[in-house]
Design a protein around this motif. Structure first.
Motif, PDB file in Angstrom:
ATOM      1  N   MET A  11      14.622  10.058  18.227  1.00 13.69           N
ATOM      2  CA  MET A  11      14.729  10.231  16.453  1.00 13.69           C
ATOM      3  C   MET A  11      15.970  10.376  16.297  1.00 13.69           C
ATOM      4  N   GLN A  12      17.051  10.474  17.041  1.00 12.31           N
ATOM      5  CA  GLN A  12      19.009   9.911  17.334  1.00 12.31           C
ATOM      6  C   GLN A  12      18.342   8.449  16.693  1.00 12.31           C
ATOM      7  N   ALA A  13      17.735   7.819  17.976  1.00 10.20           N
ATOM      8  CA  ALA A  13      18.407   6.065  18.313  1.00 10.20           C
ATOM      9  C   ALA A  13      18.206   6.174  16.527  1.00 10.20           C
ATOM     10  N   VAL A  14      17.350   6.710  15.931  1.00 13.47           N
ATOM     11  CA  VAL A  14      16.240   5.798  14.719  1.00 13.47           C
ATOM     12  C   VAL A  14      17.093   6.244  13.893  1.00 13.47           C
ATOM     13  N   LYS A  15      17.237   7.431  13.333  1.00 11.86           N
ATOM     14  CA  LYS A  15      18.645   7.974  12.998  1.00 11.86           C
ATOM     15  C   LYS A  15      19.822   7.089  12.868  1.00 11.86           C
ATOM     16  N   GLU A  16      20.309   6.674  13.666  1.00  8.91           N
ATOM     17  CA  GLU A  16      21.671   5.333  13.378  1.00  8.91           C
ATOM     18  C   GLU A  16      21.431   4.422  12.987  1.00  8.91           C
ATOM     19  N   VAL A  17      20.075   4.305  13.028  1.00 16.71           N
ATOM     20  CA  VAL A  17      19.869   2.892  12.225  1.00 16.71           C
ATOM     21  C   VAL A  17      18.799   2.808  11.296  1.00 16.71           C
ATOM     22  N   ILE A  18      18.356   4.614  10.482  1.00 16.23           N
ATOM     23  CA  ILE A  18      17.773   4.640   9.443  1.00 16.23           C
ATOM     24  C   ILE A  18      17.718   5.699   9.099  1.00 16.23           C
ATOM     25  N   GLN A  19      18.761   5.902   8.345  1.00 18.61           N
ATOM     26  CA  GLN A  19      19.826   7.179   8.075  1.00 18.61           C
ATOM     27  C   GLN A  19      19.560   8.083   7.012  1.00 18.61           C
ATOM     28  N   GLY A  20      18.951   7.413   6.098  1.00 16.67           N
ATOM     29  CA  GLY A  20      18.123   8.114   4.766  1.00 16.67           C
ATOM     30  C   GLY A  20      16.689   8.068   4.488  1.00 16.67           C
ATOM     31  N   LEU A  21      16.072   8.417   5.657  1.00 21.45           N
ATOM     32  CA  LEU A  21      14.501   8.529   5.595  1.00 21.45           C
ATOM     33  C   LEU A  21      14.759  10.228   4.296  1.00 21.45           C
ATOM     34  N   HIS A  22      13.786  10.421   3.653  1.00 19.84           N
ATOM     35  CA  HIS A  22      13.277  11.305   2.671  1.00 19.84           C
ATOM     36  C   HIS A  22      12.204  11.050   2.666  1.00 19.84           C
ATOM     37  N   GLY A  23      11.404  11.563   1.462  1.00 19.22           N
ATOM     38  CA  GLY A  23      10.416  12.147   0.901  1.00 19.22           C
ATOM     39  C   GLY A  23       9.712  12.071   1.845  1.00 19.22           C
ATOM     40  N   PRO A  24       8.220  11.346   1.243  1.00 18.70           N
ATOM     41  CA  PRO A  24       7.071  11.380   1.867  1.00 18.70           C
ATOM     42  C   PRO A  24       7.091   9.422   2.839  1.00 18.70           C
ATOM     43  N   ILE A  25       7.042  10.284   4.161  1.00 21.38           N
ATOM     44  CA  ILE A  25       7.137   9.365   5.391  1.00 21.38           C
ATOM     45  C   ILE A  25       5.769   8.837   5.895  1.00 21.38           C
ATOM     46  N   GLY A  26       4.686   7.629   5.845  1.00 18.06           N
ATOM     47  CA  GLY A  26       3.377   7.932   6.863  1.00 18.06           C
ATOM     48  C   GLY A  26       3.419   8.052   8.317  1.00 18.06           C
ATOM     49  N   ILE A  27       2.593   8.796   8.481  1.00 20.79           N
ATOM     50  CA  ILE A  27       2.802   8.479   9.914  1.00 20.79           C
ATOM     51  C   ILE A  27       1.205   8.927  10.438  1.00 20.79           C
ATOM     52  N   SER A  84       0.703  -0.921   0.225  1.00 19.27           N
ATOM     53  CA  SER A  84      -0.106  -0.026  -0.043  1.00 19.27           C
ATOM     54  C   SER A  84       1.272   1.063   0.124  1.00 19.27           C
ATOM     55  N   LEU A  85       2.108   1.150   1.024  1.00 21.85           N
ATOM     56  CA  LEU A  85       3.199   2.381   0.720  1.00 21.85           C
ATOM     57  C   LEU A  85       3.314   2.957  -0.286  1.00 21.85           C
ATOM     58  N   LYS A  86       3.678   1.199  -1.114  1.00 23.06           N
ATOM     59  CA  LYS A  86       4.657   2.062  -3.017  1.00 23.06           C
ATOM     60  C   LYS A  86       3.916   2.141  -3.934  1.00 23.06           C
ATOM     61  N   ASP A  87       2.297   1.597  -3.685  1.00 23.62           N
ATOM     62  CA  ASP A  87       1.522   1.906  -4.323  1.00 23.62           C
ATOM     63  C   ASP A  87       0.912   3.883  -4.410  1.00 23.62           C
ATOM     64  N   ASN A  88       1.209   4.138  -3.010  1.00 21.53           N
ATOM     65  CA  ASN A  88       0.774   5.414  -3.019  1.00 21.53           C
ATOM     66  C   ASN A  88       1.780   6.102  -2.428  1.00 21.53           C
ATOM     67  N   GLY A  89       3.497   5.830  -3.329  1.00 21.62           N
ATOM     68  CA  GLY A  89       4.101   6.856  -3.102  1.00 21.62           C
ATOM     69  C   GLY A  89       5.362   7.071  -2.253  1.00 21.62           C
ATOM     70  N   VAL A  90       4.611   6.295  -1.119  1.00 23.81           N
ATOM     71  CA  VAL A  90       5.431   6.605   0.457  1.00 23.81           C
ATOM     72  C   VAL A  90       6.683   5.878   0.420  1.00 23.81           C
ATOM     73  N   ASN A  91       7.577   6.833   1.239  1.00 23.56           N
ATOM     74  CA  ASN A  91       9.332   6.029   1.479  1.00 23.56           C
ATOM     75  C   ASN A  91       9.219   4.999   2.531  1.00 23.56           C
ATOM     76  N   GLY A  92       8.473   4.651   3.302  1.00 26.97           N
ATOM     77  CA  GLY A  92       8.839   4.794   4.581  1.00 26.97           C
ATOM     78  C   GLY A  92       7.309   5.003   5.862  1.00 26.97           C
ATOM     79  N   ALA A  93       7.336   4.174   6.681  1.00 30.40           N
ATOM     80  CA  ALA A  93       6.040   4.970   7.576  1.00 30.40           C
ATOM     81  C   ALA A  93       6.664   4.288   8.730  1.00 30.40           C
ATOM     82  N   LEU A  94       6.622   5.466  10.103  1.00 29.40           N
ATOM     83  CA  LEU A  94       7.365   4.894  11.034  1.00 29.40           C
ATOM     84  C   LEU A  94       6.157   5.690  12.176  1.00 29.40           C
ATOM     85  N   LEU A  95       4.940   3.589  12.665  1.00 26.73           N
ATOM     86  CA  LEU A  95       3.902   4.264  13.682  1.00 26.73           C
ATOM     87  C   LEU A  95       4.067   4.418  14.786  1.00 26.73           C
TER      88      LEU A  95
END
Length: 368
Positions: A88-104, A14-25
């Protein structure tokens, strides 16, 4: 592949179909739905990152919950976050390239978390994916329905035993304590919401709070309660009478019961949710009590005790197989009394309504 992984894969598509690069729930209910890990982090950070490009699911949990999550969560990686870390720094250490639309989830992302997310990932922008998640959760699997049935089984045992304890002179608060004790004794993980016990004129408050009012002869007694068991909720309301009912009490009760049954009868796949509301509401309106029924007819039940779908007068979305929702009409007359009867229905694969609650609906005299 277990059903949590299957749900993750469906979300990824669903994320791919809607052009979403990732999600943070961040919603504990959604995290449980996708991972099997049920926890309330309170003020601490807990989040599930879904990365479509790598098809990875990464769960961030408070360090004190790491061991529990390791034994329950169906994810690719679990990252503990210490109390002295910036989430969020802890998130960044693991996922460094979050960009574009992020699902929330707008209902779960508070302003503090939003500032932390956008300042840590300046190339990212947030996108509401509540509807994508909601569509998945609307259709309950057979396992989910079984879990809801178990929560209903427990609350109906509580109702049956609890009303036997009612005596004139007992306060609403005292009966509430008895009921919540019975919930635990019958294996519930806890109440699914604050138990509502209202007597006499207080029963005219649809969501009133139990207090020091004493239950007395001639009262209607409204009990609305539910439990959580293994992550799934129940919700049931029954209204009783203390001593012999008057003709007016019997009449009002019978109108609400017919309204409840009309709503159940109208519940089938393909019917707009507003049509279910109107079928139930019409019974009360035709009897002249329409102004005393001013809330929706029902709501979804599952991981949360109030979730989609919302069965109200303006919701034109058709009901679908797999939906689980309440039918709970009521008449609430200020200064006099209130009556509500609430059942849970499940729309089966063939689109018909299966009533999951089974507690009797005849007007029952108690407290004598």
């Amino acid at each position: 592949m277990n059903h949590y992984e299957t749900r993750q894969r469906r979300l990824i598509e669903s994320l791919k179909d809607n052009g979403v690069n990732g999600a943070l729930l961040l919603s504990p209910a959604n995290i449980f739905y996708y991972t099997g890990f049920l926890s309330n982090p309170h003020e601490r950070f807990m989040g599930l990152a879904i990365i479509p490009e790598t098809r990875h699911a990464i769960l961030f949990v408070p360090a004190l919950d790491h061991e529990a999550a390791s034994g329950a969560a169906a994810v690719d990686q679990i990252i503990p976050i210490q109390d002295d870390q910036l989430p969020m720094q802890a998130v960044k250490e693991v996922i460094q390239g979050l960009h574009g639309p992020i699902g929330i989830e707008p209902k779960a992302l508070n302003y503090e978390r939003y500032v932390g997310l956008t300042s840590t990932f300046p190339d990212a922008c947030v996108m509401d994916i509540e509807e994508l998640i909601g569509k998945q959760r609307l259709s309950k699997s057979a396992d989910e329905v079984r879990a809801i049935r178990e929560a209903i089984r427990i609350i109906e045992l509580v109702m049956d035993e609890g009303i036997r304890k009612v005596k004139p002179g007992m306060t609403e608060a005292e009966l509430t304590a008895e009921l919540e004790y019975l919930m635990r004794m019958h294996g519930a993980d806890g109440p699914s919401f604050s138990t509502i016990v209202l007597s006499g004129e207080k029963a005219a408050l649809p969501h009133g709070s139990p207090g020091a009012r004493k239950i007395t002869a001639g009262d209607f007694l409204l009990i609305d309660m539910g439990v959580v068991k293994d992550g799934y909720c129940s919700d049931i309301t029954r209204t009783f009478v203390i001593g012999e009912p008057t003709e007016e009490q019997q009449r009002i009760y019978n109108i609400v019961r017919r309204s409840n049954e009309a709503g159940i009868e109208a519940s089938r796949a393909g019917v707009p949710l507003c049509g279910i509301d109107s079928a139930s509401r019409k019974v009360i309106e035709d009897e002249g009590y329409g102004k005393f029924f001013n809330n929706r007819v029902g709501h979804g039940v599952g991981i949360e005790v109030h979730e989609a779908p919302s069965v109200h007068a303006k919701n034109e979305i058709p009901a679908e197989p797999g939906n689980v929702f309440t039918i709970e009409p009521g008449i609430y007359i200020p200064g006099y009394a209130g009556v509500r009867i609430e059942d849970i229905v499940h729309l089966t694969e063939d689109g018909h309504a299966e009533v999951l609650t089974s507690f009797p609906k005849d007007l029952r005299i108690i407290g004598h």
